[in-house]
Scaffold this motif. Structure first.
Motif, PDB file in Angstrom:
ATOM      1  N   LEU A  23      34.394  36.134  48.736  1.00  0.00           N
ATOM      2  CA  LEU A  23      34.675  36.235  47.381  1.00  0.00           C
ATOM      3  C   LEU A  23      33.559  36.980  46.597  1.00  0.00           C
ATOM      4  O   LEU A  23      32.361  36.332  46.757  1.00  0.00           O
ATOM      5  CB  LEU A  23      35.155  35.166  46.811  1.00  0.00           C
ATOM      6  N   SER A  24      33.856  38.162  46.127  1.00  0.00           N
ATOM      7  CA  SER A  24      32.736  38.727  45.397  1.00  0.00           C
ATOM      8  C   SER A  24      33.351  39.247  43.800  1.00  0.00           C
ATOM      9  O   SER A  24      34.446  39.137  43.677  1.00  0.00           O
ATOM     10  CB  SER A  24      32.057  39.818  46.095  1.00  0.00           C
ATOM     11  N   ALA A  25      32.401  39.919  43.215  1.00  0.00           N
ATOM     12  CA  ALA A  25      32.735  40.723  41.922  1.00  0.00           C
ATOM     13  C   ALA A  25      33.316  39.559  41.084  1.00  0.00           C
ATOM     14  O   ALA A  25      34.474  39.890  40.518  1.00  0.00           O
ATOM     15  CB  ALA A  25      33.582  41.995  42.110  1.00  0.00           C
ATOM     16  N   PRO A  26      32.506  38.564  40.633  1.00  0.00           N
ATOM     17  CA  PRO A  26      33.075  37.681  39.718  1.00  0.00           C
ATOM     18  C   PRO A  26      33.334  38.096  38.338  1.00  0.00           C
ATOM     19  O   PRO A  26      32.615  38.864  37.764  1.00  0.00           O
ATOM     20  CB  PRO A  26      32.104  36.574  39.702  1.00  0.00           C
ATOM     21  N   ASP A  27      34.525  37.695  37.566  1.00  0.00           N
ATOM     22  CA  ASP A  27      34.704  37.968  36.447  1.00  0.00           C
ATOM     23  C   ASP A  27      34.705  36.691  35.520  1.00  0.00           C
ATOM     24  O   ASP A  27      35.465  35.824  35.476  1.00  0.00           O
ATOM     25  CB  ASP A  27      36.127  38.436  36.187  1.00  0.00           C
ATOM     26  N   PRO A  28      33.424  36.150  34.892  1.00  0.00           N
ATOM     27  CA  PRO A  28      33.349  35.114  34.378  1.00  0.00           C
ATOM     28  C   PRO A  28      34.405  34.748  33.129  1.00  0.00           C
ATOM     29  O   PRO A  28      34.809  33.364  33.178  1.00  0.00           O
ATOM     30  CB  PRO A  28      31.747  35.071  33.722  1.00  0.00           C
ATOM     31  N   GLU A  29      34.589  35.567  32.401  1.00  0.00           N
ATOM     32  CA  GLU A  29      35.606  35.699  31.319  1.00  0.00           C
ATOM     33  C   GLU A  29      36.939  34.990  31.802  1.00  0.00           C
ATOM     34  O   GLU A  29      37.577  33.882  31.262  1.00  0.00           O
ATOM     35  CB  GLU A  29      35.736  36.615  30.573  1.00  0.00           C
ATOM     36  N   ALA A  30      37.295  35.555  32.836  1.00  0.00           N
ATOM     37  CA  ALA A  30      38.561  35.061  33.435  1.00  0.00           C
ATOM     38  C   ALA A  30      38.591  34.190  34.563  1.00  0.00           C
ATOM     39  O   ALA A  30      39.622  33.600  35.053  1.00  0.00           O
ATOM     40  CB  ALA A  30      39.371  36.327  34.186  1.00  0.00           C
ATOM     41  N   ALA A  31      37.356  33.609  34.844  1.00  0.00           N
ATOM     42  CA  ALA A  31      37.124  32.723  36.125  1.00  0.00           C
ATOM     43  C   ALA A  31      37.729  33.216  37.327  1.00  0.00           C
ATOM     44  O   ALA A  31      38.507  32.287  38.138  1.00  0.00           O
ATOM     45  CB  ALA A  31      37.340  31.410  35.717  1.00  0.00           C
TER      46      ALA A  31
END
Length: 113
Positions: free
Chosen positions: A68-76
């Motif tokens: 898994l890569s390219a995290p979206d912290p706002e959407a978790a």
């Protein structure tokens, strides 16, 4: 150079998750362990912005490696996901292990196939 002391938690017992660049997780057996490792930790690591999360999972369809890569912290969530069967190669796309391939020499051959 990375200085761990700059990232120590307020209680002094660990490192802030936001300083971690790569997590490699071996999924634990049992319903609670599988749910925790596949779902809850995945959201927590994405929320912390950890760039790469690798799941090595004996309990998924004969064994899988998920990168898994390219995290979206706002959407978790992680925006990019590559899932391969044991015995195939899954390559880490970025971070401190960029280009490292998790293949049969680590996972062994596909199981039960």
């Amino acid at each position: 150079m990375w200085d761990a002391e700059e990232h120590v938690t307020e209680d002094g017992l660990g490192i802030d998750a936001s300083a971690v660049r790569l997590i490699v997780e071996v999924v634990s057996p049992g319903g609670d362990g599988i749910t925790r490792d596949r779902t809850r930790k995945r959201r927590a690591y994405a929320r912390a912005g950890i760039p790469v999360h690798v799941l090595i999972d004996d309990h998924d369809d004969g064994g899988t490696v998920t990168v898994l890569s390219a995290p979206d912290p706002e959407a978790a969530i992680y925006a990019d996901e590559v899932r391969t069967a044991y015995g195939s190669g899954a390559t880490v796309p970025e971070g401190p292990a960029k280009g490292f391939t998790i293949g049969e020499e680590i996972t062994g051959p596909r199981r039960g196939a």
